[in-house]
Design an enzyme around this catalytic site. Structure first.
Site, PDB file in Angstrom:
ATOM      1  N   ASP A 323       0.870  -1.170   0.000  1.00 41.55           N
ATOM      2  CA  ASP A 323       0.000   0.000   0.000  1.00 41.55           C
ATOM      3  C   ASP A 323       0.912   1.226   0.000  1.00 41.55           C
ATOM      4  O   ASP A 323       2.103   1.145   0.352  1.00 41.55           O
ATOM      5  CB  ASP A 323      -0.921  -0.015   1.220  1.00 41.55           C
ATOM      6  CG  ASP A 323      -2.211   0.755   0.970  1.00 41.55           C
ATOM      7  OD1 ASP A 323      -2.220   1.605   0.059  1.00 41.55           O
ATOM      8  OD2 ASP A 323      -3.192   0.535   1.677  1.00 41.55           O
ATOM      9  N   CYS A 324       0.379   2.351  -0.385  1.00 38.49           N
ATOM     10  CA  CYS A 324       1.239   3.501  -0.659  1.00 38.49           C
ATOM     11  C   CYS A 324       1.895   4.047   0.607  1.00 38.49           C
ATOM     12  O   CYS A 324       1.219   4.433   1.561  1.00 38.49           O
ATOM     13  CB  CYS A 324       0.450   4.568  -1.400  1.00 38.49           C
ATOM     14  SG  CYS A 324      -0.043   3.965  -3.023  1.00 38.49           S
TER      15      CYS A 324
END
Length: 773
Positions: A323-324
């Site tokens: 995930d970012c």
């Protein structure tokens, strides 16, 4: 703010199509505008880059993908390789490789995201309902068709230089807590429902549907055993967020700091099954690891999760992305890794391939210099990424010459896709209440409607003196539209309560009381993703009907109007439990699914929750009535080894002692499981006077002799359509070690012997399982 309109029934559709309560990602107007667009540059293509690169083996489509990948990777320098391990992957001009943005979104249609540009000639894409409503249809074929439509629009945008082909969707986390801000993105609270949705949507995206396409050649679920290597992809899907991620900001912590304490039992029977199905049955080409830690270990740095489970046990053929900024937080937020270089080393060695963010590009080289990471680790990750790109055709030259090269702007927002968006909304909308069968409204006698209600949070000043009230006495019926919006539920924000925001409840009760004086029916429409406590309306005799419409997408207004006027019979079922407000006393940080009598913890979801509900999982009504009955199903199931011992066995309560004497639980992975399969045949009759769709939910109630088991659990479902007074037979094939499997405390899946009660609607049937001792 509160608002109201008095309109003719004939104008209702137009009003609802344009009203602001239908918030979704895009409209579909202007999709066929024509203008010049800069064509993107493609690897191994004539034109943009030096054509001599076409002679390199990595551009040779007659070679297997493994050979092509190896050729490209060996030509790259270490620094070039590192720059390809982030979502904004740098190009390698000397080899004719263009830059690539890995991040595209497509939860319910191609959506605004770093890799997607909406501009001429494609200014918008089809907006399907938000996932929670689509899931309420309980229609797996619909989910796959939506995936196919989205993949076609994604390919068309790629061909027009407006998108990449790697879509980080679907979100298949379990909707564990009703306050979760992102629950609307998911298929709901049930592991089977979520798994079936994941498999269907992923197959639709990755295999897709296009005239002239040989689907067998594109199948991602078949083993790559021939010269062609891994199967081709129309687009790449990504199941997220692995694992036990279902909170944004609550109890003094947030998703980037949260340490999810989860038992092995809960992990295996609730949180992980959708991801397992996504990989094993859906053939997904990407898994995204989550922000949170799982029992102290960041999921993106957990070798047991990423390598041993996803790759080795489940067999992922694809890449794993963070995930970012989930890599950065491993050091920067909670110091799990002592240095940035250690963080990069941890995730790559754990099995991560792509960093959404820039952390790997900033710190990998130093990690190599310090001996914490090797070039081999880099090569392993990069090879998986390039392999997916090649399966997508990104190294096959100009897409115009490829299998999906004919797809262009005319393939986006087509009439067929717009109708599919309408059908998805119609199938998902749930009729919660219909006292006195007020709905559907009569077209002959209902000439005018008052449409009243705030879109979101309405303050006292905005509500004023309920001037929306003067029109109540002038109309034939009142439609109240209330609920939530992205102010209340969204990424990075969880709700604090389960009530309608602002003064909406007061507005509803006031209007309903006024309407009762005039003897006008009141239809309450609830727009939300997560549940709201509308007990006040459920029990209010002045409110005749209640509809839940989720966030219904671009065709939501038309779908609602068609249902209200009887042009479509609602058949959706709630994909999650609607809890009362008192549930907010439960900490959102408590990840346990099962109740605890000592502490008073009530458990979560319909499978384990022991408290009161507003509406149950699976609730939904129709304008007609259906009657279901078991026609053919076994009373006793036993393994072949015990046939001689139990030939005289009878399915009676007195036989339970015999079961306990002869049997023990069976490992769900035991090869003898295949001997236990059986069919359940149901007869379903539409006893009413209207045609309609009916969702069949087949539950199992497990043996009561074992503690910690679910109250009941979904083992199969189907959606059928029946004309008035007609009947249909439906057959479910039950694989006990898959469908009736239960999980022990240490996380082992087993099949317990004993009495199982199968239920559909009001019908019940008992099956006794006798297993080897």
């Amino acid at each position: 703010m509160a608002s109201g309109w008095m309109i003719s029934a004939s104008a209702m559709v137009l009003m609802m199509l344009s009203s602001s309560f239908l918030i979704m990602i895009h409209s579909s107007d202007g999709a066929n505008l024509k203008s010049e667009v800069n064509q993107p540059k493609y690897a191994c293509a004539d034109g943009g880059f030096d054509s001599r690169f076409q002679d390199f083996p990595f551009c040779n489509t007659s070679l297997v993908i493994r050979e092509r990948v190896d050729d490209l990777v060996r030509r790259l320098t270490v620094s070039e390789k590192i720059e390809l391990l982030v979502n904004e992957a740098a190009g390698v001009p000397r080899l004719g490789v263009p830059a690539y943005q890995w991040w595209q979104e497509a939860l319910h249609g191609v959506a605004d995201s770093p890799g997607v540009q909406f501009k001429a000639p494609i200014p918008a894409a089809t907006s399907f309902p938000q996932v929670i409503l689509t899931a309420a249809s309980f229609n797996a074929s619909l989910w796959e068709e939506i995936g196919k439509a989205v993949s076609t629009e994604g390919r068309a945008m790629y061909n027009s230089g407006l998108s990449g082909l790697t879509f980080w969707s679907p979100n298949i986390n379990i909707f564990r807590d009703p306050r979760w801000g992102r629950g609307q993105e998911t298929p709901g609270e049930d592991p089977l429902l979520t798994s079936r949705y994941a498999v269907s949507y992923v197959k639709g995206l990755q295999i897709g549907d296009y005239e002239g396409t040989n689907v067998t050649e594109l199948s991602v679920t078949q083993a790559a055993t021939n010269r062609t290597g891994p199967k081709r992809l129309k687009v790449s899907a990504c199941c997220k967020h692995f694992t036990a991620y279902d909170m944004e900001n609550s109890g003094g912590t947030d998703r980037r700091h949260f340490n999810a304490q989860v038992t092995l039992q809960d992990l295996e029977d609730t949180y992980n099954p959708p991801f397992k199905a996504c990989v094993k049955d859906g053939g997904v080409s990407c898994i995204m690891c989550s922000y949170n830690r799982l029992n102290g270990v960041p999921t993106c740095a957990d070798h047991n999760l990423l390598t041993k489970t996803i790759r080795q046990k489940w067999g992922l053929d694809g890449y794993i992305v963070s995930d970012c900024d989930a890599v950065a937080i491993i050091h920067d937020y909670f110091n799990y890794a002592p240095t940035p270089e250690d963080a990069v080393s941890e995730v790559l060695k754990a099995g991560l391939d792509l960093n959404c963010g820039t952390y790997i590009s900033k710190h990998a080289q130093k990690a190599i210099d310090e001996g914490k990471l090797s070039e081999v680790n880099i090569d392993e990750a990069l090879s998986k990424l390039v392999s997916v790109q090649m399966r997508l055709g990104l190294f096959d030259g100009n897409p115009k010459t490829q299998l999906f090269g004919r797809l262009g702007p005319e393939a986006v927002c087509t009439k067929e896709n717009q109708h599919l968006a309408l059908e998805a909304a119609r199938e998902g909308i749930v009729l919660l209440k219909n006292e006195g069968e007020i709905l559907p409204l009569s077209k002959e006698s209902t000439h005018t409607l008052a449409v009243i209600g705030p879109h979101g949070n309405a303050s006292d000043d905005m509500l004023g003196n309920y001037a929306a009230l003067d029109m109540v006495e002038k109309v034939d019926a009142i439609v109240l539209i209330v609920g939530l919006n992205e102010e209340q539920e969204k990424e990075a924000h969880d709700r604090k309560d389960l009530l309608l925001p602002g003064q909406q409840q007061t507005l509803v009760t006031t209007v309903a009381a006024k309407a009762a004086v005039e003897n006008h029916p009141v239809i309450l429409v609830i727009m939300c993703g997560g549940p709201v406590d509308i007990s006040f309306a459920k029990d209010n005799v002045n409110i005749s009907s209640i509809l839940w419409i989720g966030y219904p997408g671009e065709a939501g207004g038309k779908a609602l109007a068609q249902i209200m006027y009887g042009d479509y019979n609602p058949g959706g079922r709630l994909p999650l439990t609607w809890y009362p407000e008192e549930f907010v006393k439960v900490s959102m940080l408590n990840m346990h699914m099962r109740p605890n009598e000592t502490s008073g913890y009530p458990g979560r979801t319909y499978r384990f929750y022991m408290g009161k509900t507003v509406y149950d999982f699976g609730h939904g009504r129709s304008f007609t009535n259906f009657l279901s009955s078991f026609v053919l199903a076994p009373g006793t199931i036993y393994s072949k080894k015990l046939i001689r011992q139990v030939t005289s066995f009878q399915t009676s309560p007195n036989s339970l002692g015999l079961i306990r004497h002869f049997t023990s639980e069976l490992d769900a992975e035991d090869p003898s499981c295949e001997n236990l399969n059986f069919d359940v045949t149901l007869n379903v009759t539409n006893t009413g006077n209207r045609e309609g769709s009916h969702v069949l939910l087949l539950y199992a109630k497990p043996p009561t002799s074992v503690k910690g088991l679910p109250n009941k659990y979904l083992v199969a479902f189907d959606r059928i359509h029946l004309q008035a007074k007609k009947s249909k037979s439906v057959v479910f094939n039950i694989v006990p070690c898959r469908d009736l499997k239960l999980v022990q405390g240490e996380g082992k899946g087993v099949l317990y012997p004993g009495l199982y009660t199968l239920t559909v609607d009001e019908a019940e049937h008992s099956v006794i399982l006798i297993l080897d001792s």
